[in-house]
Write a protein that holds these residues in place. Structure first.
Motif, PDB file in Angstrom:
ATOM      1  N   VAL A  27       0.846  -1.202   0.000  1.00  0.00           N
ATOM      2  CA  VAL A  27       0.000   0.000   0.000  1.00  0.00           C
ATOM      3  C   VAL A  27       0.879   1.249   0.000  1.00  0.00           C
ATOM      4  O   VAL A  27       0.651   2.185  -0.773  1.00  0.00           O
ATOM      5  N   LEU A  28       1.898   1.256   0.865  1.00  0.00           N
ATOM      6  CA  LEU A  28       2.761   2.435   0.979  1.00  0.00           C
ATOM      7  C   LEU A  28       3.493   2.748  -0.323  1.00  0.00           C
ATOM      8  O   LEU A  28       3.804   3.912  -0.595  1.00  0.00           O
ATOM      9  N   ALA A  29       3.747   1.742  -1.129  1.00  0.00           N
ATOM     10  CA  ALA A  29       4.414   1.965  -2.419  1.00  0.00           C
ATOM     11  C   ALA A  29       3.539   2.777  -3.371  1.00  0.00           C
ATOM     12  O   ALA A  29       4.042   3.307  -4.362  1.00  0.00           O
ATOM     13  N   GLN A  30       2.251   2.905  -3.062  1.00  0.00           N
ATOM     14  CA  GLN A  30       1.324   3.618  -3.955  1.00  0.00           C
ATOM     15  C   GLN A  30       0.880   4.987  -3.436  1.00  0.00           C
ATOM     16  O   GLN A  30       0.049   5.632  -4.058  1.00  0.00           O
ATOM     17  N   VAL A  31       1.376   5.401  -2.289  1.00  0.00           N
ATOM     18  CA  VAL A  31       0.917   6.679  -1.734  1.00  0.00           C
ATOM     19  C   VAL A  31       1.982   7.754  -1.889  1.00  0.00           C
ATOM     20  O   VAL A  31       3.173   7.456  -2.002  1.00  0.00           O
ATOM     21  N   ASP A  32       1.553   9.018  -1.903  1.00  0.00           N
ATOM     22  CA  ASP A  32       2.444  10.151  -2.120  1.00  0.00           C
ATOM     23  C   ASP A  32       3.463  10.336  -1.000  1.00  0.00           C
ATOM     24  O   ASP A  32       4.604  10.670  -1.258  1.00  0.00           O
ATOM     25  N   ASN A  33       3.047  10.198   0.229  1.00  0.00           N
ATOM     26  CA  ASN A  33       3.911  10.473   1.370  1.00  0.00           C
ATOM     27  C   ASN A  33       3.832   9.291   2.345  1.00  0.00           C
ATOM     28  O   ASN A  33       3.113   9.359   3.345  1.00  0.00           O
ATOM     29  N   PRO A  34       4.565   8.197   2.074  1.00  0.00           N
ATOM     30  CA  PRO A  34       4.430   6.977   2.869  1.00  0.00           C
ATOM     31  C   PRO A  34       4.686   7.160   4.372  1.00  0.00           C
ATOM     32  O   PRO A  34       4.052   6.498   5.182  1.00  0.00           O
ATOM     33  N   LYS A  35       5.574   8.067   4.742  1.00  0.00           N
ATOM     34  CA  LYS A  35       5.899   8.253   6.167  1.00  0.00           C
ATOM     35  C   LYS A  35       4.723   8.830   6.949  1.00  0.00           C
ATOM     36  O   LYS A  35       4.648   8.685   8.158  1.00  0.00           O
ATOM     37  N   SER A  60       0.861  18.927  -0.513  1.00  0.00           N
ATOM     38  CA  SER A  60       0.737  20.185   0.237  1.00  0.00           C
ATOM     39  C   SER A  60       0.861  19.989   1.740  1.00  0.00           C
ATOM     40  O   SER A  60       0.825  20.953   2.497  1.00  0.00           O
ATOM     41  N   GLY A  61       0.958  18.738   2.181  1.00  0.00           N
ATOM     42  CA  GLY A  61       1.071  18.459   3.608  1.00  0.00           C
ATOM     43  C   GLY A  61      -0.254  18.278   4.316  1.00  0.00           C
ATOM     44  O   GLY A  61      -0.306  18.229   5.536  1.00  0.00           O
ATOM     45  N   ASN A  62      -1.352  18.178   3.548  1.00  0.00           N
ATOM     46  CA  ASN A  62      -2.680  17.984   4.131  1.00  0.00           C
ATOM     47  C   ASN A  62      -3.061  16.518   4.059  1.00  0.00           C
ATOM     48  O   ASN A  62      -2.803  15.848   3.059  1.00  0.00           O
ATOM     49  N   TYR A  63      -3.716  16.023   5.121  1.00  0.00           N
ATOM     50  CA  TYR A  63      -4.168  14.635   5.110  1.00  0.00           C
ATOM     51  C   TYR A  63      -5.346  14.456   4.160  1.00  0.00           C
ATOM     52  O   TYR A  63      -6.250  15.289   4.111  1.00  0.00           O
ATOM     53  N   SER A  64      -5.303  13.365   3.426  1.00  0.00           N
ATOM     54  CA  SER A  64      -6.452  12.951   2.611  1.00  0.00           C
ATOM     55  C   SER A  64      -7.474  12.357   3.564  1.00  0.00           C
ATOM     56  O   SER A  64      -7.178  12.132   4.736  1.00  0.00           O
ATOM     57  N   GLY A  65      -8.653  12.059   3.075  1.00  0.00           N
ATOM     58  CA  GLY A  65      -9.596  11.285   3.860  1.00  0.00           C
ATOM     59  C   GLY A  65      -9.187   9.820   3.791  1.00  0.00           C
ATOM     60  O   GLY A  65      -8.326   9.438   2.993  1.00  0.00           O
ATOM     61  N   TYR A  66      -9.784   8.992   4.620  1.00  0.00           N
ATOM     62  CA  TYR A  66      -9.491   7.567   4.556  1.00  0.00           C
ATOM     63  C   TYR A  66      -9.982   6.993   3.232  1.00  0.00           C
ATOM     64  O   TYR A  66     -11.019   7.383   2.716  1.00  0.00           O
ATOM     65  N   MET A  67      -9.214   6.056   2.705  1.00  0.00           N
ATOM     66  CA  MET A  67      -9.573   5.311   1.500  1.00  0.00           C
ATOM     67  C   MET A  67      -9.430   3.825   1.802  1.00  0.00           C
ATOM     68  O   MET A  67      -8.455   3.412   2.434  1.00  0.00           O
ATOM     69  N   ALA A  68     -10.404   3.040   1.360  1.00  0.00           N
ATOM     70  CA  ALA A  68     -10.326   1.595   1.555  1.00  0.00           C
ATOM     71  C   ALA A  68      -9.254   1.026   0.620  1.00  0.00           C
ATOM     72  O   ALA A  68      -8.978   1.582  -0.431  1.00  0.00           O
ATOM     73  N   TYR A  69      -8.664  -0.068   1.049  1.00  0.00           N
ATOM     74  CA  TYR A  69      -7.711  -0.754   0.180  1.00  0.00           C
ATOM     75  C   TYR A  69      -7.846  -2.256   0.357  1.00  0.00           C
ATOM     76  O   TYR A  69      -8.362  -2.749   1.370  1.00  0.00           O
ATOM     77  N   ALA A  70      -7.384  -2.973  -0.648  1.00  0.00           N
ATOM     78  CA  ALA A  70      -7.264  -4.429  -0.582  1.00  0.00           C
ATOM     79  C   ALA A  70      -5.842  -4.765  -0.982  1.00  0.00           C
ATOM     80  O   ALA A  70      -5.352  -4.277  -2.007  1.00  0.00           O
ATOM     81  N   ALA A  71      -5.159  -5.551  -0.168  1.00  0.00           N
ATOM     82  CA  ALA A  71      -3.842  -6.068  -0.522  1.00  0.00           C
ATOM     83  C   ALA A  71      -4.064  -7.536  -0.873  1.00  0.00           C
ATOM     84  O   ALA A  71      -4.391  -8.355  -0.009  1.00  0.00           O
ATOM     85  N   ALA A  80      -1.373  -4.231  -3.992  1.00  0.00           N
ATOM     86  CA  ALA A  80      -2.318  -3.333  -3.333  1.00  0.00           C
ATOM     87  C   ALA A  80      -3.193  -2.616  -4.345  1.00  0.00           C
ATOM     88  O   ALA A  80      -2.726  -2.180  -5.392  1.00  0.00           O
ATOM     89  N   VAL A  81      -4.482  -2.525  -4.011  1.00  0.00           N
ATOM     90  CA  VAL A  81      -5.440  -1.750  -4.796  1.00  0.00           C
ATOM     91  C   VAL A  81      -6.089  -0.770  -3.826  1.00  0.00           C
ATOM     92  O   VAL A  81      -6.690  -1.182  -2.836  1.00  0.00           O
ATOM     93  N   ILE A  82      -5.936   0.522  -4.103  1.00  0.00           N
ATOM     94  CA  ILE A  82      -6.512   1.555  -3.240  1.00  0.00           C
ATOM     95  C   ILE A  82      -7.771   2.095  -3.904  1.00  0.00           C
ATOM     96  O   ILE A  82      -7.760   2.449  -5.080  1.00  0.00           O
ATOM     97  N   ASP A  83      -8.848   2.155  -3.136  1.00  0.00           N
ATOM     98  CA  ASP A  83     -10.135   2.646  -3.635  1.00  0.00           C
ATOM     99  C   ASP A  83     -10.177   4.163  -3.458  1.00  0.00           C
ATOM    100  O   ASP A  83     -10.687   4.672  -2.465  1.00  0.00           O
ATOM    101  N   ARG A  84      -9.648   4.877  -4.420  1.00  0.00           N
ATOM    102  CA  ARG A  84      -9.494   6.327  -4.306  1.00  0.00           C
ATOM    103  C   ARG A  84     -10.797   7.101  -4.459  1.00  0.00           C
ATOM    104  O   ARG A  84     -10.924   8.213  -3.971  1.00  0.00           O
TER     105      ARG A  84
END
Length: 193
Positions: A27-35, A60-71, A80-84
């Protein structure tokens, strides 16, 4: 002190490679800011896939809302598939409890309409709900007023009714974004007690 450091390293390394950790890496491999990533409602399916919700900071340093994912488990790791957008069929099929999936498909049929003209948001059942008291607290804390109904021997949690399916879908989106709680939009059943 040296033995304590070696023991700590052994414990950390011993925990590496668990299914949840490997799924999180995918999942972290697909997100903008893994840390900055935060996970919620992480659970495994009987098939060995890992489901949950993730949120992270954008550029921009703002949190997104939660998104469901399936690994999805494969022999060589997890995909990983993220439901954006909240409508990913793969994530829904893998992570939604069978009874909830059947309800969603039934209400999604072209002929299905709310007999009352109203719609409701049903919190997905199963391990997503956890303790009912905790679920109620999370909902109230987020400004969501819920109805708890005993049906077929289990507690169902609903938001609504809403005057339109679009309004219910909007509430469903807010629920996922703010609390990471998966839910379904269904025709309002005025007979449920």
């Amino acid at each position: 002190m040296r033995n304590l450091t070696v023991m700590a390293m052994f414990l950390v390394l011993g925990g590496c490679g668990s299914a949840v950790e490997n799924a999180a890496k995918a999942v972290l491999a697909q997100v903008d800011n893994p840390k900055s990533a935060r996970f919620n409602n992480v659970r495994s399916t009987p098939e060995g896939n890992i489901c949950g919700q993730v949120k992270y900071k954008d550029a921009s340093g703002n949190y997104s809302g939660y998104m469901a994912y399936a690994a999805i488990r494969h022999d060589d790791g997890y995909e990983a598939v993220i439901d954006r957008d909240g409508n990913n069929a793969t994530v829904r099929a893998i992570c939604t409890a069978p009874q909830d999936l059947a309800l969603a498909q039934m209400s999604g049929n072209a002929g299905a309409q709310a007999s009352t003209g109203k719609w409701q948001v049903r919190i997905a059942s199963g391990s997503n709900m956890g303790n009912i008291t905790d679920m109620a607290s999370r909902l109230v804390e987020g400004g969501f007023m819920a109805n708890f109904v005993q049906q077929n021997g289990e507690t169902q949690v609903y938001l609504g009714p809403y005057d339109s399916k679009a309004e219910a879908e909007q509430k469903r989106g807010e629920l996922m974004a703010s609390k990471g709680i998966d839910s379904l939009v269904l025709p309002f059943d005025s007979t449920a007690k």
